[in-house]
Design an enzyme around this catalytic site. Structure first.
Site, PDB file in Angstrom:
ATOM      1  N   ARG A   1       6.987  49.740  10.701  1.00 24.43           N
ATOM      2  CA  ARG A   1       8.064  49.823   9.704  1.00 24.43           C
ATOM      3  C   ARG A   1       7.825  50.949   8.702  1.00 24.43           C
ATOM      4  NH1 ARG A   1       4.940  45.479   7.791  1.00 24.43           N
ATOM      5  NH2 ARG A   1       4.303  45.695   5.597  1.00 24.43           N
TER       6      ARG A   1
ATOM      7  N   HIS B   1      -9.007  46.605   2.441  1.00 15.97           N
ATOM      8  CA  HIS B   1      -8.254  47.296   1.394  1.00 15.97           C
ATOM      9  C   HIS B   1      -9.028  47.011   0.110  1.00 15.97           C
ATOM     10  CE1 HIS B   1      -4.898  47.787   4.180  1.00 15.97           C
ATOM     11  NE2 HIS B   1      -4.875  46.476   4.377  1.00 15.97           N
TER      12      HIS B   1
ATOM     13  N   ARG C   1       3.014  40.786  -1.898  1.00 11.95           N
ATOM     14  CA  ARG C   1       3.036  42.251  -1.885  1.00 11.95           C
ATOM     15  C   ARG C   1       3.508  42.820  -3.224  1.00 11.95           C
ATOM     16  NH1 ARG C   1       6.593  46.011   2.161  1.00 11.95           N
ATOM     17  NH2 ARG C   1       8.239  45.121   0.883  1.00 11.95           N
TER      18      ARG C   1
ATOM     19  N   GLU D   1       2.068  41.545  12.136  1.00  9.99           N
ATOM     20  CA  GLU D   1       1.517  40.605  11.170  1.00  9.99           C
ATOM     21  C   GLU D   1       2.568  39.593  10.741  1.00  9.99           C
ATOM     22  OE1 GLU D   1      -0.806  40.706   6.836  1.00  9.99           O
ATOM     23  OE2 GLU D   1       0.022  42.545   7.694  1.00  9.99           O
TER      24      GLU D   1
ATOM     25  N   HIS E   1     -11.823  45.882   8.665  1.00  8.44           N
ATOM     26  CA  HIS E   1     -10.530  46.080   7.990  1.00  8.44           C
ATOM     27  C   HIS E   1     -10.644  45.680   6.532  1.00  8.44           C
ATOM     28  CE1 HIS E   1      -6.259  46.813   7.818  1.00  8.44           C
ATOM     29  NE2 HIS E   1      -6.051  45.644   7.241  1.00  8.44           N
TER      30      HIS E   1
ATOM     31  N   HIS F   1      -4.520  42.335  13.055  1.00 10.52           N
ATOM     32  CA  HIS F   1      -3.804  41.052  13.019  1.00 10.52           C
ATOM     33  C   HIS F   1      -3.294  40.669  14.411  1.00 10.52           C
ATOM     34  CE1 HIS F   1      -4.256  41.124   8.752  1.00 10.52           C
ATOM     35  NE2 HIS F   1      -3.453  42.164   8.603  1.00 10.52           N
TER      36      HIS F   1
ATOM     37  N   ASP G   1     -10.085  42.210   5.057  1.00  8.30           N
ATOM     38  CA  ASP G   1      -8.727  42.607   4.701  1.00  8.30           C
ATOM     39  C   ASP G   1      -8.483  42.583   3.191  1.00  8.30           C
ATOM     40  OD1 ASP G   1      -6.059  43.256   4.743  1.00  8.30           O
ATOM     41  OD2 ASP G   1      -5.416  41.582   5.966  1.00  8.30           O
TER      42      ASP G   1
ATOM     43  N   TYR H   1      -4.451  53.804   1.878  1.00  9.10           N
ATOM     44  CA  TYR H   1      -3.115  54.384   1.776  1.00  9.10           C
ATOM     45  C   TYR H   1      -2.671  54.726   0.354  1.00  9.10           C
ATOM     46  CZ  TYR H   1      -1.917  49.412   1.023  1.00  9.10           C
ATOM     47  OH  TYR H   1      -1.864  48.118   0.578  1.00  9.10           O
TER      48      TYR H   1
ATOM     49  N   HIS I   1      -1.643  48.164  11.464  1.00  7.22           N
ATOM     50  CA  HIS I   1      -1.183  46.787  11.249  1.00  7.22           C
ATOM     51  C   HIS I   1      -0.126  46.488  12.310  1.00  7.22           C
ATOM     52  CE1 HIS I   1      -2.180  47.314   6.713  1.00  7.22           C
ATOM     53  NE2 HIS I   1      -3.091  46.513   7.246  1.00  7.22           N
TER      54      HIS I   1
END
Length: 454
Positions: free
Chosen positions: A215, A70, A91, A242, A68, A276, A327, A130, A239
């Site tokens: 979500r 990013h 975030r 988490e 995993h 997660h 991650d 993404y 995900h």
């Protein structure tokens, strides 16, 4: 492995001073690489190097799988450690970095990040991707320009990649994407599927799918993503739980947990990995285990973001295979991820020894590669890809331990800095601690990250 611009590896013999063979450490192993980049033969009892063999001193392991990643989060290292906050404030900083990415800057950053992974013994990465479109959401002339940049970056860094192209369609349950998220969004799952279908696997790369989270993908579109992956036999990652806030919002919107929602829409199964899996009910654990859905634990990120410690022991006992990922790249060190998973359990249970060192290395190798769609990888055996890494047993961290306890040394003492060699497809990518394709990895990282500062 065939990297763009390079020929298939010529047959080669390596002599492994010590090799971890899944259950034990074997001294004196001769490993022959066939012309196709796979292990042609493995011979134990080789007390000295065969004539012409490349000598690898230390402990050789199968190549590590970072299940995993990013890649662009690497630009956040240190920056997000200023002050305090939560996942949600973290975030906001991440969004600002994402806005500055272009295909060219993403290639440069990912190439450097994947080179850092190779230096850490990682031979295969699962890139949870993404950032698809230009800021504001307009597609590039090539709608997959950002994904192609990642595939090329992995080739340039000499490692394998499973591009987990991610459906990201909403800001939350019933909420349209915000301004930052527009470049993540294809509008609908059908539009996502049409775009990602144009991506093609190649020698070093597989194409998989991901659901960002329950979500971010409306419930009535979850099955579209799951069906795309199922029809292609591709890995599917998500995900999952988490944050407790996600669980609460999912219950409010759908009257069930995220795991239950995924199960209802056909997402769970042996090709699926939940990333997660932190805040689960007993029923969630049973659903994941009974469906053989995998769990990718990312302990260094989970502790960095104060997310919590997931029920890894209970998940594995229930039937969920474990893999590991770095991650957000607070650090890139799969030995630390493996160590942290065990030590987290010790802190929460106040008992020791939940996994053996062999079991933790299996999560970092064989089971990680399987989660990325390569079940033939992650083992030192005939026919497997010739992907392996060698850890020094004479560094200040590892010196003094008995070689037969090499697995314990690797998991509980070694660091990424102890990696001396990384071989992918029989070809040296890291030799004596130096990357053979990216001349100056620290400078490449510094330059790529500087280019993203606004």
């Amino acid at each position: 492995m065939q990297v763009k611009g390079q020929a298939v590896a010529a047959p080669e013999t390596y002599w492994l001073e010590h090799a971890w063979l899944g259950t034990h450490v074997e001294p004196g192993v001769a490993l022959e690489v066939a012309a196709d980049g796979r292990i042609g033969a493995l011979r134990t009892g080789a007390q000295s190097p065969p004539p012409g063999a490349q000598v690898l001193r230390g402990l050789t392991l199968p190549g590590l799988a970072n299940a995993h990643s990013h890649a662009f989060h690497r630009a956040l290292r240190s920056t997000v450690q200023v002050g305090s906050g939560t996942f949600w404030t973290w975030r906001d900083v991440m969004y600002k970095v994402a806005q500055n990415l272009t295909p060219d800057t993403y290639f440069a950053l990912a190439r450097a990040v994947y080179a850092e992974m190779a230096l850490a013994g990682i031979t295969n990465v699962g890139e949870f991707h993404y950032v698809h479109h230009a800021p504001g959401g307009a597609p590039y002339a090539d709608p997959n320009a950002m994904g192609e940049a990642l595939l090329e970056a992995a080739a340039a860094a000499g490692i394998r990649i499973t591009l987990l192209d991610t459906a990201y369609l909403a800001a939350g349950f019933g909420a349209a994407p915000n301004a930052h998220q527009l470049r993540f969004c294809d509008g609908t799952a059908d539009a996502w599927a049409e775009r990602v279908s144009a991506l093609k696997p190649r020698g070093h790369a597989l194409i998989g799918a991901a659901i960002h989270s329950v979500r971010a993908v409306p419930a009535d579109q979850l099955s579209t993503v799951a069906r795309w992956a199922q029809e292609r036999g591709a890995p599917l990652h998500v995900h999952l739980s988490e944050q407790t806030a996600e669980n609460d919002a999912c219950r409010a919107a759908h009257g069930r947990t995220p795991t239950q929602l995924l199960a209802d829409h056909g997402v769970l199964g042996p090709r699926t990995t939940g990333v997660h899996n932190t805040h689960l009910t007993d029923a969630d654990i049973a659903l994941l285990g009974n469906s053989a859905t995998g769990t990718c634990m990312c302990p260094t990120t989970e502790r960095d973001l104060a997310d919590g410690t997931g029920p890894a022991v209970r998940l594995q006992r229930a039937g969920s295979p474990l893999s590991l990922g770095s991650d957000s790249h607070a650090v890139i060190d799969l030995f630390e991820e493996a160590r942290a998973m065990e030590l987290n359990e010790r802190l929460s249970s106040r008992t020791r020894g939940h996994w053996t060192a062999n079991a933790l290395l299996t999560a970092a190798t064989e089971d990680g590669h399987a989660a990325l769609g390569r079940p033939d990888a992650g083992r030192l055996e005939q026919g497997a890809p010739a992907d392996f890494t060698t850890v020094a047993l004479d560094s200040v961290r590892t010196a003094g331990a008995l070689p037969r306890l090499g697995a314990e040394t690797a998991v509980f003492a070694a660091a990424a800095a102890d990696v001396r060699h990384t071989v992918v497809g029989g070809r040296h990518v890291v030799r004596d601690g130096h990357h053979t394709l990216v001349e100056d990895v620290p400078s490449a990282l510094a330059e790529a990250i500087a280019a993203l500062r606004s």
